[in-house]
Design a protein around this motif. Structure first.
Motif, PDB file in Angstrom:
ATOM      1  N   ALA A  47      27.215  25.884   0.275  1.00  0.00           N
ATOM      2  CA  ALA A  47      27.259  24.143  -0.106  1.00  0.00           C
ATOM      3  C   ALA A  47      27.949  23.062  -0.799  1.00  0.00           C
ATOM      4  O   ALA A  47      29.223  23.897  -0.726  1.00  0.00           O
ATOM      5  CB  ALA A  47      25.872  24.969  -1.230  1.00  0.00           C
ATOM      6  N   VAL A  48      27.497  22.397  -0.672  1.00  0.00           N
ATOM      7  CA  VAL A  48      28.302  20.777  -1.166  1.00  0.00           C
ATOM      8  C   VAL A  48      27.036  21.131  -2.598  1.00  0.00           C
ATOM      9  O   VAL A  48      26.369  20.481  -2.616  1.00  0.00           O
ATOM     10  CB  VAL A  48      28.696  19.682  -0.443  1.00  0.00           C
TER      11      VAL A  48
ATOM     12  N   GLU B  88      18.980  18.664  -2.384  1.00  0.00           N
ATOM     13  CA  GLU B  88      18.044  19.242  -1.495  1.00  0.00           C
ATOM     14  C   GLU B  88      19.487  20.740  -0.828  1.00  0.00           C
ATOM     15  O   GLU B  88      18.234  22.212  -1.409  1.00  0.00           O
ATOM     16  CB  GLU B  88      17.306  18.218  -0.688  1.00  0.00           C
ATOM     17  N   LEU B  89      19.767  20.758  -0.562  1.00  0.00           N
ATOM     18  CA  LEU B  89      20.767  21.979   0.452  1.00  0.00           C
ATOM     19  C   LEU B  89      21.154  22.393  -0.701  1.00  0.00           C
ATOM     20  O   LEU B  89      20.602  24.144  -0.586  1.00  0.00           O
ATOM     21  CB  LEU B  89      21.027  21.074   1.363  1.00  0.00           C
ATOM     22  N   LEU B  90      21.357  22.007  -1.596  1.00  0.00           N
ATOM     23  CA  LEU B  90      22.789  22.462  -2.447  1.00  0.00           C
ATOM     24  C   LEU B  90      21.606  24.033  -3.226  1.00  0.00           C
ATOM     25  O   LEU B  90      21.498  25.080  -3.542  1.00  0.00           O
ATOM     26  CB  LEU B  90      22.697  22.346  -3.589  1.00  0.00           C
ATOM     27  N   TYR B  91      20.187  23.150  -3.686  1.00  0.00           N
ATOM     28  CA  TYR B  91      18.782  24.344  -4.323  1.00  0.00           C
ATOM     29  C   TYR B  91      18.097  24.830  -2.913  1.00  0.00           C
ATOM     30  O   TYR B  91      18.629  26.399  -4.039  1.00  0.00           O
ATOM     31  CB  TYR B  91      18.307  22.817  -4.981  1.00  0.00           C
TER      32      TYR B  91
ATOM     33  N   GLY C 107      13.959  13.784   5.986  1.00  0.00           N
ATOM     34  CA  GLY C 107      14.671  12.800   5.850  1.00  0.00           C
ATOM     35  C   GLY C 107      15.929  13.516   6.062  1.00  0.00           C
ATOM     36  O   GLY C 107      17.047  13.102   5.868  1.00  0.00           O
ATOM     37  N   LEU C 108      16.337  13.874   5.485  1.00  0.00           N
ATOM     38  CA  LEU C 108      18.111  14.821   5.349  1.00  0.00           C
ATOM     39  C   LEU C 108      18.418  15.602   6.645  1.00  0.00           C
ATOM     40  O   LEU C 108      19.494  15.093   7.420  1.00  0.00           O
ATOM     41  CB  LEU C 108      17.813  16.441   5.413  1.00  0.00           C
TER      42      LEU C 108
END
Ligand SMILES: Cc1ncc(C[n+]2csc(CCOP(=O)(O)OP(=O)(O)O)c2C)c(N)n1
Ligand code: SF4
Ligand code: SF4
Ligand SMILES: [Mg+2]
Lengths: 750, 321
Positions: free
Chosen positions: B184-185, B190-193, B246-247
């Motif tokens: 993750a970054v 959103e991605l991290l979560y 969105g992402l």
């Protein structure tokens, strides 16, 4: 009509042909023809006796001696001719055990094995004896199990069901005890920790004792105590909580439902085996307050251990949680009650209590030994008699729809073990209605045969009914344990020699009538017809049963039996019994429908659907033909061309749904905003101006108050936001100093 | 499934936990530190999962990132440098009922604690491990770590580090008995979560390497990745991460990757062209060590005492008479 035929007919219709009956040779012992192969049962290898395993193995509580020996042979004996000798020696031992079973008191496999060895070795030479012993020792070493060996007799249902109940209850008790022990330990820990925080735990002496002797001189415990006690008083358990924990602990420690690890195993523990439903119910109700208290104590303990007890809420609930709130899942934690009954001993009062019990939610596991399936013939001639008396308890219990039901017989318990196990684990009452043989059968008829005959003849079909099974009636009923499910009556190949000593192969059905021939009370309902009086109008009873009333005129039904010398006999059947047999067949049909075979509703529905589809198809073709006919130059023929018969393809374009991407709500280009979902919570903007920028419930920044800072604050925050998600918009105050420069800088973030 | 009436009655109306309840002390990380984003994502996860604070433990080693447990309103254990994993394993073994999280740095995990990491992966105990990889020793004020890119100038490598960076993804994907690896970054919340959530939901050892910005000592390290979505490769799959529209619009480089495909994962980790983000590997069928080693009897103080005494008796010299 010939005289002979008249005689036969008159017996069949009235059961009163003295002349015919008197011809019967009473000395002849007749058996159903299909019993021919089973005259010496103990010489055969079949699925009895059973070993009730002392220690369950891979979840199995029982194994048949034959399966066990087969398993051992597979393990230790080389395949093919190489292993023939050892295989035969082990099989001889198995045979000996079967024989011994009939003479010795109930014993475990190990004892029987040794006894059989001894008997077989008695007259052998040393050399042979050594060989035999080696083979048997190898086999015994591979066995690795032991347990009581039980044969298929009238005691079997009780032994079998009780064994399963014990095994399953042992698991339940183990789980229960482990849980209670754990709760006691954890609650104790809470109190211990609290106690350690008390001043009395911090006296110099206590501190010294807690260290052990070796380094005691290295510390000044007086000062240590002083230091500890001068620190801020530790937070102690609130009095109410402590009281609650202690009360729960006391209940857990004094319960009688499960073994305690730290007390004498059986001291004060309740028993759960009964011989009458009323006694079991009385015990249940007497213990109910204890059960409720324990159930609540467990709930309190679990909440306290998780620190989830909330007085304002839980006090109220727990104060009110009485017996009525117990769900089947609560009850499943507690031991179940085993009640062993014999249908013979049930008076009408006890029968009513039994039905009450079976319609309750209580975990009562009731074994009902059935000894009479057909019931006594009616003393009043020709009075209708249904012949399904033995099935009534199971059928009535299914009707209650609350209880798990298993119907079976001693002979097929081994095959119904999964159902027995499920019944015991079912979270409510269960009835095991098991036919155990009858005193109305000939004394020398092995129980295995008479009880197997009950199942084979459909007089007492095997099934289980699980009211909790999802997916409709057919899923609740399991009738798989019956032979030849698809057939009305079970049929087997029967081979005999005719007068010319030629081999004849015939298919013989085994019906409820064959079963009735075994019952001494029904002897008068059959008449043995001497061979010379056999008539062409005689029909096998199964065929006769298939005929409509008018087709039966002048025909006489018979069953085939054999005598001691293996000679065939034909017995004419009284019409009353034919009616009972028809009734029995109907019962079987109904059961099969319940079990999902030949379901009349499903068949009718399927028929309707297929008719409907055929009609629709026909209509569609009709329409197409009409369309074609209306087109110039197309000849209509009987059927539509294949290409036209196809469904018109759907116009993809007309049905395709536009995929619309959800757009973010357009932000006001003039107003300031943050793309909050992209905020990385870096604290940058919030540290700059904590009133202007704040975190939302997900800890991501938004503009909380635009008036709480200057436009400069906004622009600088935007410049410092590493992910560039702050958009300053237009300034609120057109007179703010240095606006021109700020607006130029803000442009990068618009 | 059957539910006990008492459970129903007692759990109904349990109060809802807010995110604030999972906050501990005020974070003392530098402003702009990526650890703050990780903290927010984890607190959000605890709130969304409504975890009981008493049933959660955060274990860490030493480093900036290892201050994490202090900032959580749960139980925590701030351990020794490199030793977060053995402590976490001990906690999980004895208290399998607790949710265990581990926060470790690139120095903590890949340097001094590397051996523990290898064995913890193999043990596959059910815990969520976040490796905050800022490519530097932050707490001790800038020494090169194994993951520092070649040429990193630091207090221990003033002329620039000599070796190519160690690759924790490739390394972990080669370990035995692997069950979950993700990257993750910190700057895409959103991605991290989602990735941490999947790690938490996976039953087993979930290793998540998080690229973490350290504006203090490595200010430009991830700048290009933050600014240019093209530098990332988002791994998507119906059994992995699915992107919001969105992402998906911003991050055009996407690759469908089945988390069960280990060879595929190794290939992805081995190519340095773009930074992969998502679930690289997940296998739910690997047994957990704490399940294999479940005690058969209740561990009471008496039992422990008895065991100890038996052991110690082996060393006792009894008088001959
Ligand atoms: C046994 C031991 N050796 C060395 C140290 C010094 N030390 C403290 S933190 C640290 C490195 C931390 O780097 P990292 O794990 O990447 O964490 P970060 O601060 O970057 O988050 C070192 C070497 C120590 N505390 N203990
Ligand atoms: S500066 Fe940007 S990323 Fe940091 S908290 Fe503010 S909005 Fe979020
Ligand atoms: S030194 Fe780096 S890693 Fe440590 S708190 Fe500051 S920004 Fe974060
Ligand atoms: Mg680091």
């Amino acid at each position: 009509m010939s005289v002979e035929l008249q005689e036969l007919l008159s017996f069949h219709r009235t059961g009163k042909n003295r002349a015919l009956k008197d011809k019967k040779e009473p000395a002849l012992k007749l058996r159903p023809a299909l019993f021919a192969d089973y005259s010496q049962l103990s010489k055969l290898r079949y699925d009895y006796p059973l070993v009730l395993l002392d220690e369950s193995r891979n979840g199995d509580h029982v194994i048949s001696l034959m399966d066990l020996i087969n398993e051992v042979l597979r393990l230790v004996v080389p395949p093919g001719t190489q292993g023939t000798r050892v295989r035969q020696q082990v099989l001889a031992l198995e045979l000996k055990i079967r024989e011994l079973l009939r003479t010795v008191p109930p014993s475990k496999l190990g004892e029987l094995w040794r006894r059989a060895e001894k008997d077989l070795l008695a007259h052998q030479s040393d050399e042979v004896a050594q060989q035999l012993q080696e083979s048997w020792d190898t086999a015994w070493a591979a066995l690795r199990v032991d347990g009581l060996v039980v044969d298929c007799d009238s005691e079997l249902p009780e032994q079998f069901v009780r064994h399963f109940w014990r095994c399953e209850e042992a698991l339940r008790t183990k789980r229960g005890s482990a849980k209670i022990d754990r709760l006691i330990l954890k609650l104790g820990d809470i109190l211990t920790v609290d106690e350690l925080k008390s001043e009395s735990s911090r006296t110099p002496r206590k501190l010294r004792d807690s260290l052990g002797s070796r380094y005691q001189d290295a510390f000044d415990f007086d000062i240590m105590a002083e230091l500890l006690n001068s620190a801020a008083a530790p937070v102690r358990l609130p009095a109410q909580r402590k009281k609650r924990i202690k009360a729960a602990l006391a209940t857990l420690k004094s319960q009688h439902f499960f073994k305690h690890s730290d007390t004498d195993a059986s001291a004060g523990q309740y028993g759960f085996q009964y011989r009458s439903v009323s006694a079991a119910m009385a015990a249940w109700y007497e213990r109910l307050p204890d059960l409720v208290a324990l159930n609540n104590a467990i709930a309190v303990a679990e909440l306290e251990i998780d620190n989830r007890y909330c007085e304002t809420r839980h006090d109220l609930y727990l104060g009110r949680l009485g017996a009525h709130a117990l769900s089947p899942a609560d009850l499943a934690f507690f031991p179940s009650y085993l009640v062993s009954l014999s249908e013979r001993d049930l008076d009408s009062g006890e029968q009513a209590i039994l039905m009450d019990a079976l319609s309750s939610d209580l975990p009562l596991k009731i074994l009902l030994r059935v000894n009479d399936i057909l019931g006594s013939p009616s003393p009043v001639d020709a009075q209708l008699h249904n012949g399904v008396r033995g099935q009534q308890f199971a059928a009535m219990t299914v009707g209650l729809n609350d209880a798990f039901v298993v119907q079976g017989s001693s002979s097929n318990l081994y095959h119904e073990q999964a159902a027995v196990e499920r019944g015991i684990n079912f979270g409510g009452p269960a009835l095991f209605s098991i036919y155990a043989g009858s005193c109305n059968m000939p004394a020398d008829l092995p129980v295995y045969l008479s009880t197997a005959a009950a199942i084979e003849s459909r007089a007492f079909p095997a099934y289980s009914y699980d009211p909790s099974a999802a997916g409709g009636l057919a899923c609740r009923y399991d009738i798989e344990a019956n032979p030849q499910l698809e057939a009305q009556w079970v049929a087997h190949e029967f081979i005999y020699e005719d007068e010319a000593l030629q081999r004849v192969t015939e298919t013989l059905a085994f019906t409820m009538l064959d079963f009735a021939t075994l019952d001494v009370r029904y002897a008068d309902y059959f008449a043995d017809v001497p061979k010379d009086s056999w008539h062409e109008n005689m029909r096998p009873a199964v065929e006769y049963l298939e005929l409509a009333e008018q087709e039966r005129q002048e025909l006489v039904p018979y069953v085939v039996m054999i005598d001691d010398k293996n000679c065939l006999h034909r017995l004419v059947v009284d019409d009353m019994l034919i009616r009972v047999a028809a009734r029995c067949a109907q019962n079987w049909d109904t059961l099969r429908e319940f079990g999902g075979i030949n379901n009349s509703y499903a068949q009718a529905a399927a028929e309707r659907v297929s008719q409907h589809m055929a009609a629709e198809k026909e209509q569609a073709l009709e329409d197409l033909r009409a369309q074609l006919a209306s087109r110039p130059g197309v000849a209509t023929s009987g059927s539509a061309p294949a290409a036209l018969a196809r469904e018109p393809e759907q116009d993809v374009a007309s049905v395709a749904v536009e995929t619309i991407e959800p757009e973010l709500e357009d932000a006001d280009p003039e107003g300031a905003y943050i793309e909050t979902p992209r905020c990385t919570t870096c604290d940058e903007c919030t540290a700059r101006n904590a009133r202007m920028f704040a975190y939302d419930e997900n800890k991501q920044a938004y503009i909380a108050d635009l008036t709480a800072g200057t436009y400069r604050d906004l622009v600088e925050a935007a410049e410092n936001c590493q992910v560039a998600i702050i958009h300053p918009g237009k300034p609120l105050d057109p007179k703010e100093a240095g606006l021109e420069d700020l607006l130029a800088r803000a442009a990068d973030f618009s | 499934m059957a539910v006990r009436a008492t459970d129903l009655l007692l759990s109904s109306g349990d109060e809802e936990h807010t995110l604030e309840e999972y906050e501990g002390r005020m974070p003392r990380w530098c402003t702009g530190c990526g650890d703050l984003a990780i903290l927010a994502a984890v607190q959000k996860l605890c709130r969304d999962k409504q975890l009981n604070r008493e049933k959660v433990v955060f274990v860490s080693g030493i480093g900036c990132s290892s201050r994490f447990p202090h900032y959580m309103g749960t139980y925590g254990f701030h351990g020794l440098h490199g030793r977060a994993l053995p402590v976490a394993e001990g906690v999980k073994m004895r208290r399998p009922d607790l949710d265990v999280f581990v926060n470790t740095g690139d120095g903590d995990c890949c340097s001094i604690g590397a051996a523990h990491w290898m064995h913890a992966t193999r043990y596959n105990m059910n815990m969520t491990v976040m490796m905050h990889d800022n490519n530097i020793y932050g707490l001790t004020k800038k020494q090169a770590s194994p993951t520092s890119p070649k040429g990193t100038r630091s207090n221990t490598t003033p002329r620039g580090s000599d070796l190519d960076a160690f690759d924790p993804l490739a390394a972990t994907l080669g370990m035995s008995n692997l069950s979950f690896v993700a990257q993750a970054v910190d700057w895409i919340p959103e991605l991290l979560y989602k990735i941490i959530k999947q790690g938490y939901e996976h039953r087993g050892f979930s290793f998540i390497r998080i690229l973490q910005r350290c504006p203090e000592f490595m200010p430009n390290r991830f700048e290009a990745c933050v600014q240019d979505p093209d530098k990332l490769l988002l791994l998507t799959h119906k059994n992995g991460i699915e992107l919001s529209p969105g992402l998906a619009k911003v991050y055009k480089n996407q690759k469908e990757h089945d988390p069960l495909d280990l060879v595929g994962a190794q290939e992805i980790a081995g190519t340095s062209e773009r930074v992969p983000v998502g679930i690289l590997y997940r296998n739910d069928s690997v047994p957990c060590y704490e399940d294999l080693r479940q005690p058969t009897e209740l561990i009471t103080p008496q039992l422990i005492r008895k065991g100890l005494e038996t052991e110690l008796d082996k060393f006792t010299i009894w008088p001959s008479d």
